[in-house]
Design an enzyme around this catalytic site. Structure first.
Site, PDB file in Angstrom:
ATOM      1  N   HIS A 224      14.086  -3.614 -68.318  1.00 32.56           N
ATOM      2  CA  HIS A 224      14.002  -5.062 -68.462  1.00 32.56           C
ATOM      3  C   HIS A 224      14.124  -5.441 -69.933  1.00 32.56           C
ATOM      4  O   HIS A 224      14.343  -4.595 -70.810  1.00 32.56           O
ATOM      5  CB  HIS A 224      12.726  -5.615 -67.822  1.00 32.56           C
ATOM      6  CG  HIS A 224      11.445  -5.051 -68.371  1.00 32.56           C
ATOM      7  ND1 HIS A 224      11.057  -5.188 -69.691  1.00 32.56           N
ATOM      8  CD2 HIS A 224      10.432  -4.347 -67.766  1.00 32.56           C
ATOM      9  CE1 HIS A 224       9.888  -4.614 -69.877  1.00 32.56           C
ATOM     10  NE2 HIS A 224       9.488  -4.082 -68.729  1.00 32.56           N
TER      11      HIS A 224
ATOM     12  N   HIS B 290      12.185  -3.638 -72.744  1.00 33.86           N
ATOM     13  CA  HIS B 290      12.751  -2.354 -73.162  1.00 33.86           C
ATOM     14  C   HIS B 290      13.913  -2.562 -74.129  1.00 33.86           C
ATOM     15  O   HIS B 290      14.061  -1.838 -75.112  1.00 33.86           O
ATOM     16  CB  HIS B 290      13.246  -1.574 -71.940  1.00 33.86           C
ATOM     17  CG  HIS B 290      12.192  -1.269 -70.929  1.00 33.86           C
ATOM     18  ND1 HIS B 290      12.304  -1.622 -69.600  1.00 33.86           N
ATOM     19  CD2 HIS B 290      10.984  -0.668 -71.049  1.00 33.86           C
ATOM     20  CE1 HIS B 290      11.230  -1.235 -68.950  1.00 33.86           C
ATOM     21  NE2 HIS B 290      10.409  -0.651 -69.797  1.00 33.86           N
TER      22      HIS B 290
ATOM     23  N   CYS C 282      -6.416   3.014 -63.681  1.00 35.18           N
ATOM     24  CA  CYS C 282      -5.358   2.010 -63.615  1.00 35.18           C
ATOM     25  C   CYS C 282      -4.034   2.723 -63.354  1.00 35.18           C
ATOM     26  O   CYS C 282      -3.575   3.502 -64.192  1.00 35.18           O
ATOM     27  CB  CYS C 282      -5.280   1.206 -64.906  1.00 35.18           C
ATOM     28  SG  CYS C 282      -3.850   0.085 -64.952  1.00 35.18           S
TER      29      CYS C 282
ATOM     30  N   CYS D 169      -1.231   1.703 -66.007  1.00 32.92           N
ATOM     31  CA  CYS D 169      -1.302   2.371 -67.315  1.00 32.92           C
ATOM     32  C   CYS D 169      -1.308   3.887 -67.203  1.00 32.92           C
ATOM     33  O   CYS D 169      -1.113   4.577 -68.196  1.00 32.92           O
ATOM     34  CB  CYS D 169      -2.576   1.950 -68.052  1.00 32.92           C
ATOM     35  SG  CYS D 169      -2.627   0.239 -68.574  1.00 32.92           S
TER      36      CYS D 169
ATOM     37  N   CYS E  96      -8.448  -3.710 -66.230  1.00 35.77           N
ATOM     38  CA  CYS E  96      -7.406  -3.375 -67.196  1.00 35.77           C
ATOM     39  C   CYS E  96      -6.852  -4.655 -67.818  1.00 35.77           C
ATOM     40  O   CYS E  96      -6.467  -5.575 -67.080  1.00 35.77           O
ATOM     41  CB  CYS E  96      -6.281  -2.603 -66.511  1.00 35.77           C
ATOM     42  SG  CYS E  96      -4.876  -2.284 -67.615  1.00 35.77           S
TER      43      CYS E  96
ATOM     44  N   HIS F 214      -2.914  -5.005 -66.672  1.00 35.09           N
ATOM     45  CA  HIS F 214      -2.435  -5.096 -65.297  1.00 35.09           C
ATOM     46  C   HIS F 214      -3.457  -5.828 -64.416  1.00 35.09           C
ATOM     47  O   HIS F 214      -4.657  -5.560 -64.481  1.00 35.09           O
ATOM     48  CB  HIS F 214      -2.181  -3.693 -64.720  1.00 35.09           C
ATOM     49  CG  HIS F 214      -1.105  -2.949 -65.445  1.00 35.09           C
ATOM     50  ND1 HIS F 214      -1.366  -2.081 -66.479  1.00 35.09           N
ATOM     51  CD2 HIS F 214       0.250  -2.972 -65.302  1.00 35.09           C
ATOM     52  CE1 HIS F 214      -0.231  -1.581 -66.935  1.00 35.09           C
ATOM     53  NE2 HIS F 214       0.766  -2.113 -66.242  1.00 35.09           N
TER      54      HIS F 214
ATOM     55  N   LYS G 154       4.892 -13.623 -67.527  1.00 37.28           N
ATOM     56  CA  LYS G 154       4.903 -12.205 -67.876  1.00 37.28           C
ATOM     57  C   LYS G 154       6.072 -11.520 -67.181  1.00 37.28           C
ATOM     58  O   LYS G 154       6.416 -11.842 -66.041  1.00 37.28           O
ATOM     59  CB  LYS G 154       3.584 -11.553 -67.453  1.00 37.28           C
ATOM     60  CG  LYS G 154       3.460 -10.085 -67.829  1.00 37.28           C
ATOM     61  CD  LYS G 154       2.107  -9.532 -67.423  1.00 37.28           C
ATOM     62  CE  LYS G 154       1.998  -8.048 -67.785  1.00 37.28           C
ATOM     63  NZ  LYS G 154       0.683  -7.483 -67.390  1.00 37.28           N
TER      64      LYS G 154
ATOM     65  N   LYS H 198       8.923  -7.414 -62.214  1.00 39.98           N
ATOM     66  CA  LYS H 198      10.004  -7.253 -61.247  1.00 39.98           C
ATOM     67  C   LYS H 198       9.691  -8.018 -59.970  1.00 39.98           C
ATOM     68  O   LYS H 198      10.556  -8.715 -59.422  1.00 39.98           O
ATOM     69  CB  LYS H 198      10.201  -5.764 -60.942  1.00 39.98           C
ATOM     70  CG  LYS H 198      11.349  -5.502 -59.968  1.00 39.98           C
ATOM     71  CD  LYS H 198      11.506  -4.012 -59.693  1.00 39.98           C
ATOM     72  CE  LYS H 198      12.621  -3.765 -58.679  1.00 39.98           C
ATOM     73  NZ  LYS H 198      12.755  -2.330 -58.354  1.00 39.98           N
TER      74      LYS H 198
END
Length: 461
Positions: free
Chosen positions: A18, A21, A125, A128, A137, A140, A290, A293
């Site tokens: 995404h 990255h 998690c 992570c 977390c 997430h 945020k 996907k």
């Protein structure tokens, strides 16, 4: 130091790449290209983190064998080289590269004196891939899962004083200062030993088996962090890039603790040098949300390039994201930035300059952009991509103002003005290479050949 070794974090391949990255890859690429332009010896490494439990879970959900699933997604990350015009020297996929498993086993053996085995219970998690210190977390939203298992542990606590010394002395430097201060506060509060393996049964046997204990696989973060040295194998490459070179990791803020605490402690245990610097970038959001996907906000970098072009995408990623704080991406912001800076600014400058020159032979002119290389050097030494790209645009604006003030098309003898414009524009185009290698090459060709100019940066509709 005699070289520059720059790496990105290696992402999980439980999903396609995404925009976040792409941000990290383009930042590292700009650093590598800049050092090469200055005559430096550079190695740029990226790759994929294949051995995570979440990759196994995603493959299972897709009904695809884990190896096939991981290989397909890893290829998508490697495939960003073309669309983003990346110049990495090496790409490591941790599940298939023969250098990696051997290197992990070697590193594990070097740290053997700091391992012990015990049972552990805690909240885990899955996003992570780590046990949590608290009950939630920060990265997430998915509730952590209670896990009870027996693992190998690493004596992280043994290295608190040495880590603190390395951080305070900047033997290991962290940029920006806010992230450095967070790490210092965490280490000063005291370090606890960490689990560094997982039951092979929970991982479906996926991963690097713990040497001498096939019931366990090496914890994915230990495995993944090792890539920075396993990609160098041993011998001359390792000496050249991990001992003698400046060692820079480009990472996101969510994985600072792994890179600034766990990884250096591992290296200290193994008797190896620490990284030189960590550059920590902040997050991107997409249309205010945020990146996710499932929520449809995971923008595909290759698709974005197909729509807007490599230059526009790279420029936005280097020009707009803030050094501190989250930056929101929208297609309109990318379009506006490309039109303003590239089409109307830089492209227009070179178009007008070449058109006005019209094949005239010119003597050497003054260089009104002579300060640009130094400004870019200082900005990129501080990992300030926004300041570096701002320096380019300020030079462009300066030259466009010269054209408006001097009006060379009205002069009987415009050669002196045009000579200055051509020389200065060549400096700008040369300094643009780390940011827009393709666009810079086209600008330099126009300025060199003096051919009838076509728009190097067409306006985006």
């Amino acid at each position: 130091m005699s070289g520059f070794y720059v790496t990105t974090a290696i992402p999980y391949v439980n999903a396609a790449p995404h925009l976040g990255h792409a941000l990290e890859l383009v930042q590292a690429d700009a650093l590598a290209r800049h050092r090469r332009r200055r005559g430096g010896d550079v190695r740029f490494l990226t790759g994929t983190d294949d051995n995570a439990l979440k990759n196994v879970t995603a493959a299972r959900a897709a009904g695809v064998p884990t190896g096939d699933f991981v290989a397909a997604n890893a290829a998508r990350f490697a495939g960003l080289r073309g669309p983003l015009d990346l110049s990495f020297d090496d790409f490591i996929s941790t599940s298939t590269d023969p250098r990696h498993a051997d290197g992990v086993r070697r590193l594990w053996a070097e740290c053997g004196h700091d391992f012990y085995r015990r049972r552990y219970e805690g909240l885990y998690c899955n996003g992570c891939e780590r046990f949590l210190d608290g009950d939630s977390c920060p990265e997430h939203a998915e509730p952590p899962a209670p896990v009870a298992e027996e693992n190998w542990f690493f004596r992280l606590s043994r290295y608190q004083a040495r880590l603190l010394d390395a951080l305070e002395s900047r033997e290991l430097d962290i940029v920006p200062a806010a992230r450095r201060n967070e790490v210092l506060a965490f280490v000063r509060a005291g370090l606890r030993d960490i689990s560094v393996s997982r039951p092979a049964a929970r991982a479906d046997g996926w991963g690097v088996p713990v040497p001498g204990d096939p019931s366990q696989v090496v914890y994915v973060w230990w495995d993944a962090l090792a890539n920075y040295v396993t990609a160098l194998s041993e011998g001359s490459d390792y000496q050249r890039w991990w001992v003698e070179a400046e060692r820079v990791h480009v990472i996101g803020k969510g994985i600072v603790r792994f890179h600034a605490v766990h990884w250096p402690a591992l290296l200290l245990s193994a008797g190896r040098p620490l990284p030189s610097r960590l550059f920590v970038h902040d997050y991107l959001t997409v249309d205010g949300a945020k990146i996710s996907k499932s929520a449809g906000t995971a923008v595909d970098p290759a698709a974005l390039v197909a729509e807007f072009g490599t230059d526009a995408v790279r420029w936005w990623l280097l020009r707009d994201p803030a050094p501190n704080g989250t930056t929101d991406f929208t297609a309109d912001r990318l379009r506006t930035r490309a039109n303003q800076d590239l089409a109307n600014g830089l492209g227009n400058l070179v178009h007008r300059t070449v058109k006005l020159r019209a094949g005239r032979p010119l003597a050497a002119g003054d260089d009104l952009a002579a300060d640009l290389p130094g400004r870019i050097d200082r900005a990129l030494a501080a990992f300030d991509f926004r300041e570096a790209t701002e320096a380019v645009i300020e030079a462009v604006d300066r030259l466009n103002r010269v054209i408006e003030a001097e009006r060379p098309w009205q002069l009987a003898h415009p050669e002196a003005v045009l000579a200055t414009l051509v020389r200065s524009a060549r400096t700008v185009a040369a300094e643009l290479v780390p940011f827009l290698p393709g666009g810079a090459a086209r600008l330099r060709a126009q300025l060199r050949d003096g051919a009838a100019p076509a728009p190097v940066f067409p306006r985006l509709g």
